[in-house]
Design an enzyme around this catalytic site. Structure first.
Site, PDB file in Angstrom:
ATOM      1  CB  THR A  58      75.809 -17.271 -24.591  1.00 31.20           C
ATOM      2  OG1 THR A  58      75.055 -17.780 -25.689  1.00 31.20           O
ATOM      3  CG2 THR A  58      75.292 -15.892 -24.237  1.00 31.20           C
ATOM      4  NE  ARG A 107      72.042 -18.558 -21.624  1.00 33.80           N
ATOM      5  CZ  ARG A 107      72.484 -19.191 -22.719  1.00 33.80           C
ATOM      6  NH1 ARG A 107      72.857 -20.455 -22.645  1.00 33.80           N
ATOM      7  NH2 ARG A 107      72.548 -18.562 -23.872  1.00 33.80           N
ATOM      8  CG  HIS A 135      69.813 -15.605 -26.466  1.00 37.94           C
ATOM      9  ND1 HIS A 135      70.847 -14.769 -26.085  1.00 37.94           N
ATOM     10  CD2 HIS A 135      70.376 -16.837 -26.613  1.00 37.94           C
ATOM     11  CE1 HIS A 135      71.970 -15.479 -25.994  1.00 37.94           C
ATOM     12  NE2 HIS A 135      71.708 -16.730 -26.308  1.00 37.94           N
TER      13      HIS A 135
HETATM   14  C1  NCD Z   1      70.606 -20.916 -27.645  1.00 43.13           C
HETATM   15  C2  NCD Z   1      70.003 -20.583 -26.290  1.00 43.13           C
HETATM   16  O1  NCD Z   1      70.637 -20.813 -25.250  1.00 43.13           O
HETATM   17  O2  NCD Z   1      68.911 -20.057 -26.316  1.00 43.13           O
HETATM   18  N1  NCD Z   1      71.982 -21.151 -27.558  1.00 43.13           N
HETATM   19  C3  NCD Z   1      72.835 -20.089 -27.617  1.00 43.13           C
HETATM   20  O3  NCD Z   1      72.852 -19.253 -26.734  1.00 43.13           O
HETATM   21  N2  NCD Z   1      73.611 -19.976 -28.698  1.00 43.13           N
HETATM   22  C4  NCD Z   1      69.871 -21.985 -28.367  1.00 43.13           C
HETATM   23  C5  NCD Z   1      69.799 -23.358 -27.765  1.00 43.13           C
HETATM   24  O4  NCD Z   1      70.207 -23.597 -26.629  1.00 43.13           O
HETATM   25  O5  NCD Z   1      69.301 -24.247 -28.456  1.00 43.13           O
END
Ligand code: NCD
Length: 337
Positions: A58, A107, A135
């Site tokens: 991300t 985040r 998300h």
């Molecule tokens: C996810 C998250 O961070 O929510 N990862 C992501 O951003 N692709 C899923 C996860 O961490 O399992």
């Protein structure tokens, strides 16, 4: 939906036409994301990429998406290296950082944190994941992937049968995806999880109120039969009250090639937001699926760049200027897309 200057905090902001708008722009971003063309449309613009929780794809794909549009990226990657560790509020941090950047992606482990931050920010903020809540950009890239994969199989999103497997309680990618899918018609949500990690009533009610079917199961093999898409998730260990609690669920559901062959039609799509937990005792998505052409996990990650470029250009109102500064790339580009 008017994207210009807006925050992206929740998928609840989207209707089907806004989603289509994002997907259309994402399609147009392919030559840039795929290194055939370069554009300088965001030359001089700065992205504040603030990740207070672990992240690989991300964080990097938001950064790359901005770079691919010609902008610069500033990163903060840990609470302990930021002034939040000294007791600074989200309000102050947001006032300060929004003076330094043209857009912020954030985040944080706390639900609602990004919204609180955004309310004090002087520039648009995108939610890169707030605790177990939402998300949005992940759900958009997942839906974009679902649409492409289904189109390649002669189908659309309406009437989709999707099995969501694993930690549905704490998985924010699942939460946002369920909300987006609920905007379509006749979706069959096949929810496969241990009882304690079921999707919470808040999301179940939303799905049912929108008229979709929910089938819950605690058994992997029975639960995935007949699905068009398997969406496997990692146990969100970091959200459990203690490691001991999390340990109880490690390795309960493991999808591998033989379970897939036995229970799924041969063209069933396999997805995962990643990271997959590849430790032997967890291993929810086995490496023996790596050569399976229906494994879409790296198509998802590639699509993430397109979706994030689309969000940036829509919010900053430069969709129609991207091509004006564009030219062909002049370096060797490995064939990978
Ligand atoms: C996810 C998250 O961070 O929510 N990862 C992501 O951003 N692709 C899923 C996860 O961490 O399992």
């Amino acid at each position: 939906m008017n994207f210009v200057g807006s925050h992206i905090l929740s998928v609840s902001q989207f209707d089907r036409s806004a989603i289509e708008q994002v997907f259309d722009v994402a399609d147009d971003m392919a030559p840039y994301a795929h290194r055939q063309r370069v554009t300088r449309v965001l030359e001089g613009a700065i992205l504040g990429n603030m990740f207070f929780e672990p992240s690989t794809r991300t964080r990097v794909s938001f950064g790359c998406a901005w770079n691919l549009l010609g902008g610069e990226v500033r990163e903060t990657t840990e609470v302990k290296t930021s002034a939040i560790a000294k007791g600074e509020s989200f309000y102050d941090t947001a006032r300060v950082l929004s003076g330094y950047s043209d857009m912020i992606v954030m985040r944080h482990q706390q639900e609602g944190s990004v919204e609180e931050f955004a309310s004090a920010s002087r520039v648009p903020v995108i939610n890169g994941g707030d605790g177990a809540n939402e998300h949005p950009s992940q759900a958009l890239l997942d839906l974009y992937t679902i649409r492409k994969e289904m189109a390649a199989r002669g189908k659309g999103i309406d009437q989709l049968r999707i099995a969501l497997v694993g930690d549905l309680r704490y998985g924010r990618a699942v939460h946002s995806l369920c909300k987006l899918l609920s905007l379509y018609s006749d979706i069959q949500f096949m929810l496969v999880s241990p009882p304690e990690l079921r999707l919470s009533d808040e999301y179940l009610d939303g799905i049912r109120t929108a008229g979709h079917q929910v089938i819950e199961s605690g058994d992997l093999q029975a639960g995935i039969r007949g699905a068009d898409i398997l969406y496997v998730t990692r146990t969100q260990e970091e959200r459990f009250p203690s490691q001991q609690d999390a340990d109880k669920y490690r390795g309960l559901f493991r999808l591998n090639q033989s379970i897939y062959t036995e229970n799924c039609e041969p063209n069933t799509v396999i997805m995962h937001p990643l990271p997959r937990d590849s430790r032997e005792e967890a291993n929810e998505l086995d490496n023996d699926l790596n050569e399976n052409p229906n494994l879409a996990i790296f198509r998802q990650t590639d699509n993430g760049v397109l979706i994030r470029m689309a969000l940036f250009t829509l919010i900053l109102d430069v969709v129609h200027q991207v091509e004006q500064t564009a030219k062909d790339v002049n370096w060797y580009t490995a064939k990978r897309f």
